[in-house]
Design a protein around this motif. Structure first.
Motif, PDB file in Angstrom:
ATOM      1  N   THR A 175      81.809  20.230  14.544  1.00  0.00           N
ATOM      2  CA  THR A 175      80.787  20.614  14.982  1.00  0.00           C
ATOM      3  C   THR A 175      80.958  21.143  16.665  1.00  0.00           C
ATOM      4  O   THR A 175      80.698  22.356  17.002  1.00  0.00           O
ATOM      5  CB  THR A 175      79.981  19.036  15.756  1.00  0.00           C
ATOM      6  OG1 THR A 175      79.700  18.945  14.687  1.00  0.00           O
ATOM      7  CG2 THR A 175      78.860  19.581  16.658  1.00  0.00           C
ATOM      8  N   ARG A 176      82.451  20.446  17.809  1.00  0.00           N
ATOM      9  CA  ARG A 176      82.675  21.293  18.422  1.00  0.00           C
ATOM     10  C   ARG A 176      83.017  23.051  17.835  1.00  0.00           C
ATOM     11  O   ARG A 176      83.135  24.226  18.616  1.00  0.00           O
ATOM     12  CB  ARG A 176      83.961  20.794  19.182  1.00  0.00           C
ATOM     13  CG  ARG A 176      84.670  21.692  19.915  1.00  0.00           C
ATOM     14  CD  ARG A 176      85.481  20.260  20.747  1.00  0.00           C
ATOM     15  NE  ARG A 176      86.225  20.851  22.519  1.00  0.00           N
ATOM     16  CZ  ARG A 176      84.953  20.601  23.209  1.00  0.00           C
ATOM     17  NH1 ARG A 176      83.980  19.639  23.162  1.00  0.00           N
ATOM     18  NH2 ARG A 176      85.405  21.250  24.634  1.00  0.00           N
ATOM     19  N   ALA A 233      75.690  22.396  25.228  1.00  0.00           N
ATOM     20  CA  ALA A 233      76.459  22.408  24.360  1.00  0.00           C
ATOM     21  C   ALA A 233      77.602  21.640  23.509  1.00  0.00           C
ATOM     22  O   ALA A 233      77.488  20.381  23.011  1.00  0.00           O
ATOM     23  CB  ALA A 233      76.656  23.509  23.152  1.00  0.00           C
ATOM     24  N   LEU A 234      78.436  21.846  24.656  1.00  0.00           N
ATOM     25  CA  LEU A 234      79.958  21.405  24.243  1.00  0.00           C
ATOM     26  C   LEU A 234      80.540  19.872  25.444  1.00  0.00           C
ATOM     27  O   LEU A 234      81.393  19.198  25.185  1.00  0.00           O
ATOM     28  CB  LEU A 234      80.449  22.340  24.626  1.00  0.00           C
ATOM     29  CG  LEU A 234      81.110  23.493  24.120  1.00  0.00           C
ATOM     30  CD1 LEU A 234      81.891  25.006  24.230  1.00  0.00           C
ATOM     31  CD2 LEU A 234      82.407  23.326  23.212  1.00  0.00           C
ATOM     32  N   GLU A 270      80.219  29.929  19.357  1.00  0.00           N
ATOM     33  CA  GLU A 270      79.233  31.017  20.332  1.00  0.00           C
ATOM     34  C   GLU A 270      79.823  30.751  21.820  1.00  0.00           C
ATOM     35  O   GLU A 270      80.004  32.357  22.262  1.00  0.00           O
ATOM     36  CB  GLU A 270      77.972  29.970  20.238  1.00  0.00           C
ATOM     37  CG  GLU A 270      77.477  30.521  21.577  1.00  0.00           C
ATOM     38  CD  GLU A 270      76.590  32.056  20.915  1.00  0.00           C
ATOM     39  OE1 GLU A 270      76.281  32.934  21.762  1.00  0.00           O
ATOM     40  OE2 GLU A 270      76.509  32.051  19.622  1.00  0.00           O
ATOM     41  N   ASN A 282      82.068  25.364  15.858  1.00  0.00           N
ATOM     42  CA  ASN A 282      80.669  26.308  15.852  1.00  0.00           C
ATOM     43  C   ASN A 282      80.465  26.277  17.100  1.00  0.00           C
ATOM     44  O   ASN A 282      79.500  27.443  17.830  1.00  0.00           O
ATOM     45  CB  ASN A 282      79.772  24.921  14.993  1.00  0.00           C
ATOM     46  CG  ASN A 282      79.706  24.761  13.536  1.00  0.00           C
ATOM     47  OD1 ASN A 282      80.336  25.470  13.435  1.00  0.00           O
ATOM     48  ND2 ASN A 282      78.976  23.409  13.707  1.00  0.00           N
ATOM     49  N   TYR A 283      80.169  25.506  17.842  1.00  0.00           N
ATOM     50  CA  TYR A 283      79.664  25.831  19.317  1.00  0.00           C
ATOM     51  C   TYR A 283      81.290  26.912  20.173  1.00  0.00           C
ATOM     52  O   TYR A 283      81.026  27.793  21.035  1.00  0.00           O
ATOM     53  CB  TYR A 283      80.043  24.274  20.292  1.00  0.00           C
ATOM     54  CG  TYR A 283      79.008  23.760  19.297  1.00  0.00           C
ATOM     55  CD1 TYR A 283      77.881  24.071  18.550  1.00  0.00           C
ATOM     56  CD2 TYR A 283      79.010  22.459  19.781  1.00  0.00           C
ATOM     57  CE1 TYR A 283      77.149  23.464  18.603  1.00  0.00           C
ATOM     58  CE2 TYR A 283      77.794  21.140  19.048  1.00  0.00           C
ATOM     59  CZ  TYR A 283      77.056  21.872  18.520  1.00  0.00           C
ATOM     60  OH  TYR A 283      76.135  21.102  17.886  1.00  0.00           O
ATOM     61  N   ARG A 289      72.631  19.145  21.332  1.00  0.00           N
ATOM     62  CA  ARG A 289      73.761  20.047  21.532  1.00  0.00           C
ATOM     63  C   ARG A 289      73.523  21.489  20.516  1.00  0.00           C
ATOM     64  O   ARG A 289      73.834  22.366  21.005  1.00  0.00           O
ATOM     65  CB  ARG A 289      75.116  19.221  21.003  1.00  0.00           C
ATOM     66  CG  ARG A 289      75.407  18.490  22.045  1.00  0.00           C
ATOM     67  CD  ARG A 289      77.623  18.593  22.247  1.00  0.00           C
ATOM     68  NE  ARG A 289      77.629  17.201  21.016  1.00  0.00           N
ATOM     69  CZ  ARG A 289      77.761  16.319  20.780  1.00  0.00           C
ATOM     70  NH1 ARG A 289      77.536  15.967  22.230  1.00  0.00           N
ATOM     71  NH2 ARG A 289      77.935  15.694  19.828  1.00  0.00           N
ATOM     72  N   ARG A 290      73.044  20.934  19.090  1.00  0.00           N
ATOM     73  CA  ARG A 290      72.862  21.884  18.566  1.00  0.00           C
ATOM     74  C   ARG A 290      71.577  22.978  19.103  1.00  0.00           C
ATOM     75  O   ARG A 290      71.728  24.743  18.349  1.00  0.00           O
ATOM     76  CB  ARG A 290      72.266  21.478  16.722  1.00  0.00           C
ATOM     77  CG  ARG A 290      72.569  22.971  15.971  1.00  0.00           C
ATOM     78  CD  ARG A 290      72.258  22.173  14.757  1.00  0.00           C
ATOM     79  NE  ARG A 290      72.456  23.038  13.874  1.00  0.00           N
ATOM     80  CZ  ARG A 290      71.368  24.233  13.376  1.00  0.00           C
ATOM     81  NH1 ARG A 290      70.601  23.797  13.423  1.00  0.00           N
ATOM     82  NH2 ARG A 290      72.002  24.877  12.153  1.00  0.00           N
ATOM     83  N   TRP A 339      71.200  23.114  22.289  1.00  0.00           N
ATOM     84  CA  TRP A 339      71.581  24.072  23.512  1.00  0.00           C
ATOM     85  C   TRP A 339      72.028  25.307  23.227  1.00  0.00           C
ATOM     86  O   TRP A 339      72.524  26.188  23.409  1.00  0.00           O
ATOM     87  CB  TRP A 339      72.598  23.438  24.022  1.00  0.00           C
ATOM     88  CG  TRP A 339      71.446  22.662  25.204  1.00  0.00           C
ATOM     89  CD1 TRP A 339      71.316  21.226  25.086  1.00  0.00           C
ATOM     90  CD2 TRP A 339      70.262  22.527  26.378  1.00  0.00           C
ATOM     91  NE1 TRP A 339      70.815  20.636  25.928  1.00  0.00           N
ATOM     92  CE2 TRP A 339      69.930  21.943  26.690  1.00  0.00           C
ATOM     93  CE3 TRP A 339      69.995  24.330  26.788  1.00  0.00           C
ATOM     94  CZ2 TRP A 339      69.582  21.076  27.515  1.00  0.00           C
ATOM     95  CZ3 TRP A 339      69.755  24.223  27.777  1.00  0.00           C
ATOM     96  CH2 TRP A 339      68.703  23.224  27.723  1.00  0.00           C
ATOM     97  N   LYS A 340      72.853  25.275  21.607  1.00  0.00           N
ATOM     98  CA  LYS A 340      73.659  26.518  20.834  1.00  0.00           C
ATOM     99  C   LYS A 340      73.076  26.903  20.594  1.00  0.00           C
ATOM    100  O   LYS A 340      72.785  28.517  21.184  1.00  0.00           O
ATOM    101  CB  LYS A 340      74.089  25.814  19.993  1.00  0.00           C
ATOM    102  CG  LYS A 340      75.035  26.553  19.474  1.00  0.00           C
ATOM    103  CD  LYS A 340      75.280  27.127  18.217  1.00  0.00           C
ATOM    104  CE  LYS A 340      75.602  28.088  17.096  1.00  0.00           C
ATOM    105  NZ  LYS A 340      75.450  28.557  15.700  1.00  0.00           N
ATOM    106  N   ILE A 375      75.984  27.053  26.737  1.00  0.00           N
ATOM    107  CA  ILE A 375      76.899  26.446  25.166  1.00  0.00           C
ATOM    108  C   ILE A 375      77.408  25.864  26.215  1.00  0.00           C
ATOM    109  O   ILE A 375      77.792  24.551  25.593  1.00  0.00           O
ATOM    110  CB  ILE A 375      77.402  28.059  25.073  1.00  0.00           C
ATOM    111  CG1 ILE A 375      78.553  27.997  23.284  1.00  0.00           C
ATOM    112  CG2 ILE A 375      78.431  28.220  26.781  1.00  0.00           C
ATOM    113  CD1 ILE A 375      77.651  27.595  23.118  1.00  0.00           C
TER     114      ILE A 375
END
Length: 838
Positions: free
Chosen positions: A165-166, A156-157, A172, A168-169, A130-131, A133-134, A153
């Motif tokens: 963590t969510r 990532a979500l 973006e 941070n995404y 996920r990180r 992909w972000k 993104i």
């Protein structure tokens, strides 16, 4: 795992955990101390050494020290690879790609990211994937690839993750939504992220959100809010010694201070911001800061300094690695370049880059500067052609925002483009007049256009009404449920179906459909404080004026907008507060229109207001001492449309609230009911519908008609559920014709809903109506008699007002303040009912 540790490894693992904890607390020096202590006790090829390098690299990335971070992260990758730890490699490579992307390191980060995502998938580490992909979304955003960025993104979500963590995404996601013009969705994402950051004590995250929200506020003209958020973000960045983050805040604040006239503060922020970025490897940030420096220095008269900053920024952006940054720099060059030829070349290339990236808002802005450059070079034909091209791009940009809740902010963010285009077209004159007029008409909200042209609500609204009307038990019988349904209906009215092309009506076509009278189309006030007015008299040609709005005009318009209740309505009746009747007449009515109104025998006037001015009682403005609404038949147009519906009245349906006397209305009406259910049952086509009761403004836009005991009389759901084709509607109720929504939203109210349901015309209250038989009652009764005789609604209302004016009382009671009296000529007494038409 513990059984395999040596004594020195245990100490190193403790330091690695300590470094991770300190990184979460944004204590960079302590993170580096812990990592250095741990690595000092190791050979360097132990598994734990990779974790120490990883923590140091991630922390250095967060604080803008990417070259140092890269060395730690490459070391971490080597050790993880030797240990066969694909998950560890994935984390190290994602952070390494972040270091490459945020610095001048000449390495393409995409291959590194793709490998990291593959390693994460292979090891089953969904967090690392996920990180990755972000970070890929960030990379695509920098490269000007919105489709790819949004896809990344959303990947990532996808799935379960911690709230932090969510966040941070979501941050973006907010950046991407703002980039594509969906500012409301961006703010939603930022606010959700902010809550998680606060819960976890993440100061850096909170600072990043404050800065992002401030940027959106600046775009939407909310400067006070933006200033507060920027100051807060600066405090947070300083608290954790994040020079890169502080630099970004100073960049935005410098531009804001320039706008507000604080040139000393702007220059101070500029110099400090440049120092922040020069002491960091963030070349993208430095390029943006140089762009801000160029703008600030240009405004403060330092043209040499502005040119030097632009040249350095262009050098940093050379090579096309970040077309978004390059397009922005070119757009600024098109705005403040030294020569028209330079500005033209920059604007044309900027527009090309934005077009390639699929960002129509940027393309339109660049084209607006290219048009001005053509005009400066004396090439009128090319200037007009470029304005038309920009207009087409603006239409495309607006049409892409389907949700009306998002469209208002998006439209407001485009005001700089229309300001630039209108100023250039005004300078050109002649051929550009129609282009200007079309620009003004184009500014009108989009959602209701197709429904008005079709003569019925859109398919989505029709399906909605059909569905709820057949449900058992009936929905909407409680006020809370019904309010929710009405608001949902309002959104459906204004929604643009995917792939739907809004109807774009030209000023010429609009004027042709109102050829028997004058047409006035107003735009929203421009960024530089002008009111755009496109107008045409019968048999004449189009004209456009950009009228300066002085402080008095702005204050008067605002005061009229706030006149909801008795304690705020002084502007409508106190003699010494009514200078707006003369002053605004000079502002909003061009002098040829004023002369025509005084010289014509029976003038009619069609008026298209933007939402921000829809509350203006133009009918009460004075021309040669006589109110416009007595002199002319004024029809308010909700949207620009050429579709008409002929009035075909076959019966009268009337309701009177039993709690009030309604003496003149009773004498004029052939019959009426006190039963709201009977009224609703008799709604339908070809009616002369007369409703006299209270108007409820609490429902955001659509309004409601209620009896004195609080019972529902009729609302938007009732009016749409029964087609009103060919009917004429009179709503003698407060605010029934008042738009209560955002300043750039769809003008939904009960008058609009009646027209959407097929009515030929509607008359409704623009503000609170005095429940007085000697003014509102007399006007409403005279209006009904004229309508029943076949007179058009605008002319019928003009005659009804004139009948009142001819025999008006010297004084009347002030609504809500019975101990006071107001003059009989006060606008509150007679100008509240307005005519709405197609």
């Amino acid at each position: 795992m513990l059984a395999t540790w040596t004594v020195s490894d245990a100490y190193a693992w403790t330091l690695a955990l300590r470094a991770k904890t300190l990184r979460f607390l944004d204590r960079l020096p302590d993170v580096l101390d812990a990592a250095e202590s741990g690595l000092g006790s190791l050979r360097g090829d132990e598994h734990v050494a990779a974790h120490l390098h990883l923590e140091a690299g991630m922390a250095l990335n967060q604080f803008g020290r990417q070259p140092e971070a890269a060395e730690h992260l490459k070391a971490a990758d080597r050790v993880f690879e030797s240990a066969g730890d694909d998950s560890g490699r994935a984390w190290a490579l994602v952070s390494l790609a972040e270091a490459y992307a945020g610095s001048g390191i000449p390495t393409d980060p995409e291959a590194t990211l793709r490998l990291a995502i593959d390693l994460a998938d292979r090891s089953g580490d969904s967090r690392a994937a996920r990180r990755g992909w972000k970070q890929l979304a960030v990379l695509h955003r920098h490269r000007g690839q919105p489709t790819e960025a949004l896809d990344a993104i959303w990947r990532a979500l996808d799935g379960d993750m911690s709230a932090h963590t969510r966040a941070n995404y979501l941050l973006e996601l907010g950046h991407l939504k703002a980039w594509t013009g969906d500012y409301a969705a961006a703010d939603d994402a930022y606010q959700d992220a902010s809550a998680s950051y606060a819960d976890h004590g993440d100061i850096l995250g909170q600072a990043n959100v404050e800065r992002a929200l401030a940027t959106n506020a600046l775009i939407l003209g909310r400067h006070i809010q933006a200033a507060k958020r920027l100051d807060r973000a600066a405090e947070l960045y300083r608290a954790i010694r994040s020079t890169a983050g502080l630099g970004y805040v100073l960049r935005e604040r410098a531009v804001l201070r320039t706008t507000s006239g604080d040139h000393i503060g702007a220059l101070a922020d500029t110099e400090e911001g440049l120092l922040c970025f020069r002491n960091s490897p963030d070349t993208l940030g430095l390029a943006g800061m140089l762009r801000a420096a160029a703008r600030v220095r240009h405004v403060t008269g330092d043209r040499a300094g502005a040119g030097a900053a632009l040249a350095e920024a262009h050098a940093l952006a050379a090579g096309g690695k970040n077309p978004l940054a390059e397009a922005g720099l070119l757009s600024l060059s098109a705005e403040i370049g030294d020569t028209a030829s330079l500005r033209l070349a920059a604007g044309t290339e900027s527009a090309r880059l934005y077009r390639r990236m699929g960002i129509p808002t940027g393309e339109a802005f660049a084209l607006s500067h290219a048009a001005r450059a053509h005009a400066d070079l004396g090439d009128v034909d090319r200037a007009v052609a470029t304005i038309r091209e920009a207009t087409a791009v603006l239409r495309s940009a607006r049409s892409q925002v389907a949700d009306p809740g998002r469209r208002g902010d998006h439209d407001f963010a485009l005001r700089d483009v229309t300001t630039n285009l209108l100023k250039t077209a005004e300078r050109l004159g002649g051929l550009a007049t129609l282009v200007m007029a079309d620009l003004i008409v184009d500014e009108a909200p989009l959602g209701l256009r197709n429904a008005f042209n079709e003569g019925q609500p859109g398919a989505r609204a029709r399906r909605f009404v059909s569905r709820i009307s057949t449900m058992k038990p009936p929905l909407g019988e409680t006020s809370a449920t019904r309010r929710h349904l009405i608001q949902e209906l309002g959104a459906l009215f204004a929604f643009i179906e995917p792939g739907e092309d809004p109807v774009w009506t030209s000023f010429e076509d609009l004027a042709s459909s109102h050829s028997s009278g004058a047409l006035l189309a107003y735009g929203a006030p421009t960024r530089d404080g002008h009111l755009p007015i496109a107008w045409q008299l019968p048999g004449g040609r189009p004209h456009v004026d950009l009228v300066g709005l002085d402080d008095a005009a702005v204050e008067q318009i605002d005061a009229l907008g706030y006149a909801f209740t008795a304690d705020r309505a002084d502007v409508l009746w106190v003699p010494q507060n009514r200078s707006w009747q003369t002053h605004l007449s000079q502002v909003v009515l061009p002098s040829p229109v004023r002369r025509w109104l005084t010289g014509e025998e029976s003038p009619s006037l069609a008026v298209l207001f933007p939402p921000v001015l829809a509350h203006l009682p133009l009918e009460a403005l004075l021309v040669d001492g006589e109110p416009v609404g007595l002199r002319a038949a004024v029809a308010r147009l909700t949207v620009p449309t050429t579709a008409t519906v002929r009035a075909t009245l076959s019966q009268t349906v009337a309701y009177l609230d039993p709690a009030l006397p309604w003496t003149p209305e009773r004498l004029a009406l052939p019959g009426f009911t006190h039963d709201p259910r009977q009224l609703r049952a008799e709604l339908g086509p070809a009616r002369l519908l007369f409703v006299a009761c209270h108007g409820e403004s609490a429902v955001r836009a659509e309004g409601a008609l209620v009896a004195s005991d609080g019972a529902r009389v009729a609302d938007a759901l009732d009016l749409v559920a029964h087609p009103l084709t060919g009917s004429v509607i009179v709503l003698e109720a407060c605010f029934a014709g008042r738009y209560m929504g955002p300043r750039t939203g769809e003008q939904l109210n009960l008058a609009t809903v009646s027209l959407l349901s097929g009515a030929s015309a509607a008359v409704a209250g623009l503000f609170a109506l005095p429940a007085d038989d000697s003014c509102t009652g007399a006007i409403a009764a005279a209006l009904f008699r004229e309508l029943a005789a076949g007179t058009s609604a605008p002319e019928a209302l003009r005659r009804a007002r004139w009948a009142y004016w001819s025999e008006r009382p010297d004084h009347l009671g002030v609504p809500g303040q019975p101990e006071l009296s107001m003059p009989g000529d006060a606008p509150w007494a007679w100008a509240g009912l307005c005519a709405y038409s197609r």
